[in-house]
Write a protein that holds these residues in place. Sequence first.
Motif, PDB file in Angstrom:
ATOM      1  N   GLN A   1      92.310  10.386  36.978  1.00  0.00           N
ATOM      2  CA  GLN A   1      93.512   9.773  36.417  1.00  0.00           C
ATOM      3  C   GLN A   1      93.291   8.265  36.332  1.00  0.00           C
ATOM      4  O   GLN A   1      92.592   7.687  37.163  1.00  0.00           O
ATOM      5  CB  GLN A   1      94.717  10.040  37.307  1.00  0.00           C
ATOM      6  CG  GLN A   1      95.162  11.488  37.320  1.00  0.00           C
ATOM      7  CD  GLN A   1      96.554  11.643  37.912  1.00  0.00           C
ATOM      8  OE1 GLN A   1      97.478  10.920  37.564  1.00  0.00           O
ATOM      9  NE2 GLN A   1      96.699  12.592  38.819  1.00  0.00           N
ATOM     10  N   ALA A   2      93.931   7.633  35.346  1.00  0.00           N
ATOM     11  CA  ALA A   2      93.735   6.190  35.187  1.00  0.00           C
ATOM     12  C   ALA A   2      94.303   5.423  36.374  1.00  0.00           C
ATOM     13  O   ALA A   2      93.755   4.418  36.808  1.00  0.00           O
ATOM     14  CB  ALA A   2      94.406   5.722  33.897  1.00  0.00           C
TER      15      ALA A   2
ATOM     16  N   GLN B   1     101.319   8.746  37.704  1.00  0.00           N
ATOM     17  CA  GLN B   1     101.884   7.514  37.141  1.00  0.00           C
ATOM     18  C   GLN B   1     101.913   7.521  35.622  1.00  0.00           C
ATOM     19  O   GLN B   1     100.931   7.923  34.994  1.00  0.00           O
ATOM     20  CB  GLN B   1     101.020   6.321  37.562  1.00  0.00           C
ATOM     21  CG  GLN B   1     100.944   6.087  39.043  1.00  0.00           C
ATOM     22  CD  GLN B   1     102.226   5.521  39.591  1.00  0.00           C
ATOM     23  OE1 GLN B   1     102.848   4.673  38.970  1.00  0.00           O
ATOM     24  NE2 GLN B   1     102.629   6.002  40.737  1.00  0.00           N
ATOM     25  N   PRO B   2     102.996   7.008  35.038  1.00  0.00           N
ATOM     26  CA  PRO B   2     102.936   6.735  33.600  1.00  0.00           C
ATOM     27  C   PRO B   2     101.969   5.571  33.355  1.00  0.00           C
ATOM     28  O   PRO B   2     101.697   4.804  34.283  1.00  0.00           O
ATOM     29  CB  PRO B   2     104.365   6.314  33.255  1.00  0.00           C
ATOM     30  CG  PRO B   2     105.175   6.480  34.485  1.00  0.00           C
ATOM     31  CD  PRO B   2     104.245   6.598  35.643  1.00  0.00           C
ATOM     32  N   PRO B   3     101.462   5.406  32.137  1.00  0.00           N
ATOM     33  CA  PRO B   3     100.599   4.241  31.868  1.00  0.00           C
ATOM     34  C   PRO B   3     101.332   2.939  32.207  1.00  0.00           C
ATOM     35  O   PRO B   3     102.557   2.877  32.126  1.00  0.00           O
ATOM     36  CB  PRO B   3     100.342   4.336  30.361  1.00  0.00           C
ATOM     37  CG  PRO B   3     100.599   5.768  30.015  1.00  0.00           C
ATOM     38  CD  PRO B   3     101.632   6.253  30.960  1.00  0.00           C
ATOM     39  N   ARG B   4     100.561   1.910  32.574  1.00  0.00           N
ATOM     40  CA  ARG B   4     101.158   0.644  33.005  1.00  0.00           C
ATOM     41  C   ARG B   4     102.139   0.075  31.990  1.00  0.00           C
ATOM     42  O   ARG B   4     103.150  -0.536  32.343  1.00  0.00           O
ATOM     43  CB  ARG B   4     100.049  -0.403  33.228  1.00  0.00           C
ATOM     44  CG  ARG B   4      99.477  -0.348  34.604  1.00  0.00           C
ATOM     45  CD  ARG B   4      98.554  -1.531  34.836  1.00  0.00           C
ATOM     46  NE  ARG B   4      97.713  -1.272  35.993  1.00  0.00           N
ATOM     47  CZ  ARG B   4      98.125  -1.361  37.246  1.00  0.00           C
ATOM     48  NH1 ARG B   4      99.360  -1.744  37.504  1.00  0.00           N
ATOM     49  NH2 ARG B   4      97.311  -1.098  38.250  1.00  0.00           N
TER      50      ARG B   4
ATOM     51  N   GLY C   1      89.271   4.370  38.522  1.00  0.00           N
ATOM     52  CA  GLY C   1      90.155   5.289  37.792  1.00  0.00           C
ATOM     53  C   GLY C   1      89.508   5.685  36.473  1.00  0.00           C
ATOM     54  O   GLY C   1      88.633   4.987  35.951  1.00  0.00           O
ATOM     55  N   GLY C   2      89.930   6.829  35.951  1.00  0.00           N
ATOM     56  CA  GLY C   2      89.370   7.295  34.680  1.00  0.00           C
ATOM     57  C   GLY C   2      87.939   7.785  34.818  1.00  0.00           C
ATOM     58  O   GLY C   2      87.217   7.892  33.829  1.00  0.00           O
TER      59      GLY C   2
ATOM     60  N   LYS D   1     106.289  13.856  33.794  1.00  0.00           N
ATOM     61  CA  LYS D   1     106.158  12.736  34.729  1.00  0.00           C
ATOM     62  C   LYS D   1     105.443  11.543  34.108  1.00  0.00           C
ATOM     63  O   LYS D   1     105.870  10.413  34.236  1.00  0.00           O
ATOM     64  CB  LYS D   1     105.346  13.185  35.947  1.00  0.00           C
ATOM     65  CG  LYS D   1     106.140  13.833  37.049  1.00  0.00           C
ATOM     66  CD  LYS D   1     105.176  14.081  38.218  1.00  0.00           C
ATOM     67  CE  LYS D   1     105.842  14.898  39.299  1.00  0.00           C
ATOM     68  NZ  LYS D   1     104.845  15.341  40.296  1.00  0.00           N
ATOM     69  N   SER D   2     104.295  11.814  33.486  1.00  0.00           N
ATOM     70  CA  SER D   2     103.441  10.687  33.106  1.00  0.00           C
ATOM     71  C   SER D   2     103.742  10.163  31.703  1.00  0.00           C
ATOM     72  O   SER D   2     103.408   9.036  31.393  1.00  0.00           O
ATOM     73  CB  SER D   2     101.969  11.066  33.204  1.00  0.00           C
ATOM     74  OG  SER D   2     101.652  12.028  32.234  1.00  0.00           O
ATOM     75  N   GLN D   3     104.383  10.977  30.860  1.00  0.00           N
ATOM     76  CA  GLN D   3     104.632  10.514  29.487  1.00  0.00           C
ATOM     77  C   GLN D   3     106.108  10.605  29.105  1.00  0.00           C
ATOM     78  O   GLN D   3     106.475  10.202  28.015  1.00  0.00           O
ATOM     79  CB  GLN D   3     103.832  11.379  28.497  1.00  0.00           C
ATOM     80  CG  GLN D   3     102.351  11.467  28.787  1.00  0.00           C
ATOM     81  CD  GLN D   3     101.594  10.231  28.344  1.00  0.00           C
ATOM     82  OE1 GLN D   3     101.916   9.661  27.303  1.00  0.00           O
ATOM     83  NE2 GLN D   3     100.624   9.805  29.110  1.00  0.00           N
ATOM     84  N   GLN D   4     106.934  11.210  29.985  1.00  0.00           N
ATOM     85  CA  GLN D   4     108.345  11.436  29.660  1.00  0.00           C
ATOM     86  C   GLN D   4     108.492  12.265  28.385  1.00  0.00           C
ATOM     87  O   GLN D   4     109.351  12.038  27.551  1.00  0.00           O
ATOM     88  CB  GLN D   4     109.088  10.100  29.518  1.00  0.00           C
ATOM     89  CG  GLN D   4     109.089   9.289  30.812  1.00  0.00           C
ATOM     90  CD  GLN D   4     110.076   9.821  31.843  1.00  0.00           C
ATOM     91  OE1 GLN D   4     111.271   9.727  31.654  1.00  0.00           O
ATOM     92  NE2 GLN D   4     109.561  10.369  32.926  1.00  0.00           N
ATOM     93  N   ILE D   5     107.602  13.253  28.245  1.00  0.00           N
ATOM     94  CA  ILE D   5     107.634  14.156  27.095  1.00  0.00           C
ATOM     95  C   ILE D   5     108.010  15.547  27.591  1.00  0.00           C
ATOM     96  O   ILE D   5     107.427  16.044  28.559  1.00  0.00           O
ATOM     97  CB  ILE D   5     106.243  14.236  26.423  1.00  0.00           C
ATOM     98  CG1 ILE D   5     105.919  12.927  25.727  1.00  0.00           C
ATOM     99  CG2 ILE D   5     106.173  15.397  25.426  1.00  0.00           C
ATOM    100  CD1 ILE D   5     104.480  12.849  25.259  1.00  0.00           C
ATOM    101  N   VAL D   6     108.992  16.176  26.935  1.00  0.00           N
ATOM    102  CA  VAL D   6     109.303  17.577  27.237  1.00  0.00           C
ATOM    103  C   VAL D   6     108.637  18.399  26.135  1.00  0.00           C
ATOM    104  O   VAL D   6     108.916  18.187  24.950  1.00  0.00           O
ATOM    105  CB  VAL D   6     110.825  17.815  27.253  1.00  0.00           C
ATOM    106  CG1 VAL D   6     111.124  19.286  27.489  1.00  0.00           C
ATOM    107  CG2 VAL D   6     111.483  16.964  28.334  1.00  0.00           C
TER     108      VAL D   6
END
Length: 447
Positions: free
Chosen positions: A38-39, A48-51, A83-84, A143-148
């Motif tokens: 994970q990044a 975590q979502p991206p910074r 990370g990554g 969680k990480s992208q707030q995408i359903v």
Amino acid sequence: MAEALSFDVAIVGGGPAGQAAAIQLAGHGLSIAVVDEQARPGGQILRQPPRAFRVAHWLAGRSYRALHAQFAAFEALPVTWLGGHSVLDAAPGRLLLHGPDGAVSVTARRILIAAGCQDLAVPIPGWTLPGVYSAGGVQAMVKSQQIVPGARVLLAGTHPLQLVIAEQIVRGGGTVAGVLFAQSRAAMLAPMLRDPAAAFRRATDLLAGQAALATLRRAGVPVRYGVGLTALRGSDWVSEAITTDGTIACDAVGLCYGFVPQSGLPRMLGAEVVQAGPAGGWRCVHDEWMRTSVAGVFAAGETTGVAGAAAAAAGGALAGIGIARDLGSLAPDAAERAAAAPRRVLARHRRFAALLDAIADPRGHFPALEPETLVCRCEDVPHAALCAEVATGASANAIKRATRCGMGLCQGRNCEPSLLRMIAAPDPGFTARFPARPVTIGDLAGD
Ligand SMILES: Cc1cc2nc3c(=O)[nH]c(=O)nc-3n(C[C@H](O)[C@@H](O)[C@H](O)COP(=O)(O)OP(=O)(O)OC[C@H]3O[C@@H](n4cnc5c(N)ncnc54)[C@H](O)[C@@H]3O)c2cc1C
């Protein structure tokens, strides 16, 4: 390949276990690298979502408070964060990573494997249709992208975590078509009545489950018990789930039958593993300092058994103390004193984990397969082909050679537990081989 990086300690996994170990190790003058594909650090539970993303009230619930505090402490440490980067290969004192700039070799005096767990992949007729995910995969997007990942998401299986995931979907603005538990409500309650003390000690988790149920009730989400999945149907995308109690329209499904330790790296290292909980898989054996059976290699967190984030953090802290002691940075009596609290916490949480295993036990609830249902989806191996080989009494490794089951991109991470359930006799499973994660030959060659 770039020049090898060298550290005193290399930690695989930036989740609760890896972070806790790094926190214990800091301040002893040791050079520490933490590697994670994970990044950002956080592991599965605090993905975590991206910074650059701004998410209001991100995982604000009470059960995440200690993890947020640990994450902040970890971010302030002078460790090298890789990370990554995926670990492709592991040997005592050496890791081979693959990251944005290709392959990287890392040497370290001590290695800690804190690689966590993964969803148990459960084949069911129709599970290769687009729109069908592991429940953890759905949750990772939320969680990480707030995408359903759908307009009507169905969660089904045996693990209570699906309540939490359904709640997160509802809070993320999604619609949950239903949460189905294949086992009855009485079967879920019975283990708690048998060991009320263990249940009481993890009241926060039970309250989180109750809070999730209340949110789902308010949102009108049906939560049903004793309803199993039979098949998933659709033409080019999943459109309905066939259950033991009728058909449910949906365009996304999260399968949630439990979690298995990520055991590939310890097995590659030759570390002793034993069968994990009722969901299957292998957990890495360790001593009182979290040392594995391979000199210089430690293990912590859900690599040593799925027991939740608090147990992972306690095991990670113990491993950090154990490594500092091993490297002569911490006197044995000081290490004993420091280890007392995490040992107590670990024992307490493992007792609760045994309870949760009993509540979520998927055995007896796995969907029946059709002859053409793919069990190994990387190599397109259907159930019928495996049945034919299993009937000959062959071992998992022999079946792998005969059918290619487990030879694809996931290297058996998904199909091995299904195959081992079919083999009645005890079997050591697939031999773990390089590479632990998919990589191109060009990247390895440095092209
Ligand atoms: C998808 C998923 C979602 C979950 N969500 C929840 C939840 O919401 N609530 C809850 O209570 N529990 C949840 N769990 C259980 C959970 O994993 C924890 O209890 C906790 O995160 C365990 O901590 P850990 O440090 O042992 O492992 P993890 O948090 O899983 O951390 C391990 C890390 O190792 C990294 N890693 C693994 N293999 C490699 C490799 N080869 N190379 C590089 N990096 C590697 C992973 O990317 C990961 O970040 C979830 C589990 C899964 C699989």
